[in-house]
Design an enzyme around this catalytic site. Structure first.
Site, mmCIF file in Angstrom:
data_model
loop_
_atom_site.group_PDB
_atom_site.id
_atom_site.type_symbol
_atom_site.label_atom_id
_atom_site.label_comp_id
_atom_site.label_asym_id
_atom_site.label_seq_id
_atom_site.Cartn_x
_atom_site.Cartn_y
_atom_site.Cartn_z
ATOM 1 C CE LYS A 1 -2.628 -1.599 3.836
ATOM 2 N NZ LYS A 1 -2.072 -2.814 3.961
ATOM 3 C CG PHE B 1 14.965 -6.553 6.826
ATOM 4 C CD1 PHE B 1 15.541 -7.368 7.213
ATOM 5 C CD2 PHE B 1 14.689 -5.581 7.957
ATOM 6 C CE1 PHE B 1 16.161 -7.948 8.333
ATOM 7 C CE2 PHE B 1 16.185 -5.744 8.919
ATOM 8 C CZ PHE B 1 16.034 -6.793 9.240
ATOM 9 C CG ASP C 1 6.303 -11.773 10.206
ATOM 10 O OD1 ASP C 1 7.119 -11.535 11.480
ATOM 11 O OD2 ASP C 1 5.449 -12.082 9.645
ATOM 12 C CG ASP D 1 4.955 -15.270 11.050
ATOM 13 O OD1 ASP D 1 5.280 -15.861 12.336
ATOM 14 O OD2 ASP D 1 4.643 -14.278 11.206
ATOM 15 N NE ARG E 1 3.542 -10.454 4.559
ATOM 16 C CZ ARG E 1 3.708 -10.147 4.889
ATOM 17 N NH1 ARG E 1 2.406 -9.351 5.210
ATOM 18 N NH2 ARG E 1 4.145 -11.538 6.528
ATOM 19 C CG ASP F 1 5.041 -12.003 17.935
ATOM 20 O OD1 ASP F 1 3.206 -13.225 18.270
ATOM 21 O OD2 ASP F 1 4.680 -11.577 16.416
ATOM 22 C CE LYS G 1 5.696 -9.064 14.160
ATOM 23 N NZ LYS G 1 4.750 -10.724 14.096
ATOM 24 C CG PHE H 1 -2.202 -0.390 11.367
ATOM 25 C CD1 PHE H 1 -2.524 0.018 10.615
ATOM 26 C CD2 PHE H 1 -0.918 -1.430 11.225
ATOM 27 C CE1 PHE H 1 -1.835 -0.129 8.686
ATOM 28 C CE2 PHE H 1 -0.494 -1.728 9.744
ATOM 29 C CZ PHE H 1 -1.257 -1.416 9.041
ATOM 30 C CG ASP I 1 -2.458 -5.806 9.496
ATOM 31 O OD1 ASP I 1 -3.435 -5.262 8.382
ATOM 32 O OD2 ASP I 1 -1.357 -5.835 9.736
ATOM 33 C CG ASP I 2 -3.870 -8.953 15.526
ATOM 34 O OD1 ASP I 2 -2.804 -9.027 14.262
ATOM 35 O OD2 ASP I 2 -3.230 -8.263 16.639
#
Length: 346
Positions: free
Chosen positions: A48, A90, A95, A99, A104, A166, A192, A231, A235-236
């Site tokens: 974005k 990066f 990540d 994960d 992505r 996390d 994070k 924010f 996202d969650d």
């Protein structure tokens, strides 16, 4: 698409050429240069770009509506914005590996591309290093160069600490929801996400604009960090309830045993029987396990809880902005950010 967005997007090609043009000075074999080019083109653009564009937006707000910004200053602000986007790339490449993510920005994660695999770990390091190549090229002669370096290093460290907690809170091979709490979730997302996504772009523009007052940076943090937390809660929520076609990725927070806003809210509200279901099925990868968790979320009406949280957060942020000293940081710096994220769906 706005003129500024077009100009910003066009700047990437210039910066990519800066990086590629420097590679021969290291006598890198041709296959290495080709790999770097492909990696940068695949991982840096395509998002974005709100973080990067916010550097330019903030500089305009700081200067005022009628102030002149030279073409050179605008280009340098765009360079700083792209440095934030490089930092984001990066983090995301690393990540996604940690994960075990699949997609992505609507495409396979970089590490899942043919012949990439664990080479993506080194690619993440290269992405980070590009930031400092660009800062050196465009800002070494400026008296605030060291301040830029310090801010990027500080923000990177903060983000990595957030990522560490996390990961320690939610290891996939040792599922224990007793580690989760609303307070721990807030700490994780503050470090994070909030620092690099919201404070960093504004602070970069402030530094470029010659700001030296610590009170100005403190005021910016006091508004932008809560905004960044809001924010990440979005996202969650979208990870579970968003449309993958819209958000550009398949949410995996449940499967990844993430300390997300939804699970800590569920644990805070669940009955004893519902808690047993959460403990039995959260962090497992089968579709059946995921569906059981989502059913608990629906039974607890977490969508309504989220929308109430969103309105409360928006009101609190607006109040913080109204109470802030506009002589330190103009209100427009913050209102533009809020407008970008309020009620977003991707």
């Amino acid at each position: 698409m706005t003129v500024e967005r077009v100009e910003f997007e066009n700047t990437f090609a210039v910066l990519l050429e800066d990086i590629l043009a420097e590679l021969p000075t290291f006598n890198i074999p041709s296959e290495g240069a080709a790999w770097v080019k492909e990696c940068l083109e695949y991982t840096v653009p395509g998002g974005k770009m709100n973080r990067g564009l916010s550097v330019v937006d903030t500089l305009r707000s700081l200067r005022g509506e009628h102030a002149t910004i030279t073409p050179d200053e605008l280009h340098k602000a765009r360079v700083l914005g792209w440095c934030v986007e490089w930092l984001q790339a990066f983090f995301l490449v690393a990540d996604d590996i940690m994960d075990n993510s699949k997609t992505r920005r609507g495409m396979p994660c970089w590490y899942r591309r043919e012949k990439v695999g664990n080479i993506a770990i080194n690619d993440a390091f290269i992405l980070e290093s590009c930031i400092y190549r660009l800062l050196k090229k465009y800002f070494r002669q400026d008296d605030y160069y060291v301040d830029l370096l310090d801010l990027f290093h500080e923000t990177t460290y903060q983000t990595e600490l957030g990522q560490l907690i996390d990961l320690l809170t939610a290891p996939e091979d040792d599922i224990d929801l007793n580690r989760f709490s609303i307070e721990k979730h807030r700490w994780i997302v503050t470090y994070k996400t909030a620092f690099y996504s919201f404070y960093l772009p504004v602070a970069l523009a402030m530094i470029m604009n010659g700001e030296k007052r610590e009170a100005a940076f403190t005021q910016a943090r006091n508004i932008l960090i809560p905004l960044g937390v809001y924010f990440q809660v979005q996202d969650d929520y979208l990870d579970c309830f968003g449309d993958p076609e819209v958000i550009g990725k398949i949410g995996t927070d449940i499967e990844d045993n993430k300390c997300s806003w939804l699970i800590v809210q569920a644990l805070d509200r669940a009955s004893a029987e519902q808690r047993q279901v959460l403990h039995a099925h959260y962090g497992r990868r089968s579709a059946e396990d995921v569906e059981k968790i989502k059913q608990i979320y629906c039974d607890l009406d977490l969508s309504a809880v989220y929308h109430a949280y969103e309105e409360k957060s928006y009101a609190e942020l607006c109040a913080l902005i109204d109470q802030a000293d506009a002589n330190l940081v103009p209100a427009g710096v913050f209102t533009k950010f809020v407008a970008k994220v309020y009620k977003r769906n991707k």
